[in-house]
Every structure is written in structure tokens, then in C-alpha cells.
Design a protein around this motif. Structure first.
Motif, short mmCIF file in Angstrom:
data_model
loop_
_atom_site.label_atom_id
_atom_site.label_comp_id
_atom_site.label_asym_id
_atom_site.label_seq_id
_atom_site.Cartn_x
_atom_site.Cartn_y
_atom_site.Cartn_z
N UNK A 29 1.05 -1.27 -0.59
CA UNK A 29 0.09 -0.18 0.18
C UNK A 29 0.61 1.26 0.22
N UNK A 30 -0.22 2.92 0.07
CA UNK A 30 1.54 3.71 -0.48
C UNK A 30 1.87 3.95 1.07
N UNK A 31 2.62 5.09 1.33
CA UNK A 31 2.06 5.32 2.31
C UNK A 31 1.52 6.51 2.83
N UNK A 32 0.23 7.29 1.89
CA UNK A 32 -0.33 7.43 2.54
C UNK A 32 -1.80 6.96 3.22
N UNK A 33 -1.64 5.53 2.81
CA UNK A 33 -2.17 4.87 2.91
C UNK A 33 -1.96 4.23 4.91
N UNK A 34 -0.61 4.21 4.81
CA UNK A 34 -0.51 3.74 6.20
C UNK A 34 -0.40 5.42 7.10
N UNK A 35 -0.71 6.20 7.06
CA UNK A 35 -0.41 7.72 7.08
C UNK A 35 -1.91 7.30 7.82
N UNK A 36 -3.16 7.51 6.39
CA UNK A 36 -4.72 7.54 7.36
C UNK A 36 -5.02 6.58 7.72
N UNK A 37 -4.46 4.91 7.91
CA UNK A 37 -4.91 4.53 9.10
C UNK A 37 -4.25 4.47 10.20
N UNK A 38 -2.94 4.37 10.86
CA UNK A 38 -2.05 5.42 11.78
C UNK A 38 -3.11 6.36 12.33
N UNK A 39 -3.20 7.95 11.77
CA UNK A 39 -4.61 8.88 12.17
C UNK A 39 -5.88 7.96 12.18
N UNK A 40 -5.86 6.91 12.04
CA UNK A 40 -8.09 7.17 12.42
C UNK A 40 -8.84 7.48 11.31
N UNK A 41 -7.83 7.69 10.16
CA UNK A 41 -8.94 8.49 9.14
C UNK A 41 -9.35 7.00 8.25
N UNK A 42 -8.46 6.12 7.45
CA UNK A 42 -8.94 4.81 7.33
C UNK A 42 -8.99 3.57 8.07
N UNK A 43 -10.14 3.14 8.14
CA UNK A 43 -10.47 1.72 8.62
C UNK A 43 -9.63 0.64 7.30
N UNK A 44 -8.43 -0.44 7.49
CA UNK A 44 -8.45 -0.73 6.30
C UNK A 44 -9.70 -2.22 6.24
N UNK A 45 -9.23 -2.58 4.68
CA UNK A 45 -10.35 -3.86 4.70
C UNK A 45 -9.74 -4.38 5.45
#
Length: 63
Positions: A25-41
Motif C-alpha cells: 500500500x502507499x505511505x499515504x494509506x499507512x498514514x491515514x490508518x495511523x491517524x484513524x482516518x481510514x479503516x483498512x479492508x
């Protein structure tokens, strides 16, 4: 949903970019998951758990 991705990543001295590459996945995806803005599949959550040698429930916490 809270998660321990940042703490686990830091214990392995990985950058977000390095973790993203390892997980496909992208760095942006990792960042969004860490920030709680995105729940992974579910497949990504499972890949993360396997990568860190944990269960999904040990990494992701439903509030």
C-alpha cells in the motif's frame, strides 16, 4: 477505531513508506490508518497482523 500501527511500526524502526511497501500500500494509506482516518479492508488488516506477528484484534480496537 483505535489502532496500534504507529507504535508497532516504530518498534521495528520502519518509516511509513517502508511499511507501505512491505504491505503493498502507499505511505499515504499507512498514514491515514495511523491517524484513524481510514479503516483498512479485512485483507489489509490481516496482512498487517501477520506482518507484526499479532492478531487483528491485538492491533485494531473497536471503541
Amino acid at each position: 477505531m483505535r489502532n496500534d500501527v504507529r507504535a508497532l511500526r516504530r518498534t521495528r524502526a520502519l518509516s511509513q513508506q517502508e511499511l507501505g511497501q512491505a504491505l503493498g500500500v502507499s505511505r499515504q494509506t499507512v498514514n491515514a490508518i495511523e491517524q484513524g482516518r481510514y479503516d483498512p479492508s479485512l485483507p489489509l488488516a490481516i496482512r498487517m497482523a501477520r506482518y507484526f506477528g499479532r492478531t487483528v484484534e491485538e492491533i485494531f480496537h473497536v471503541d
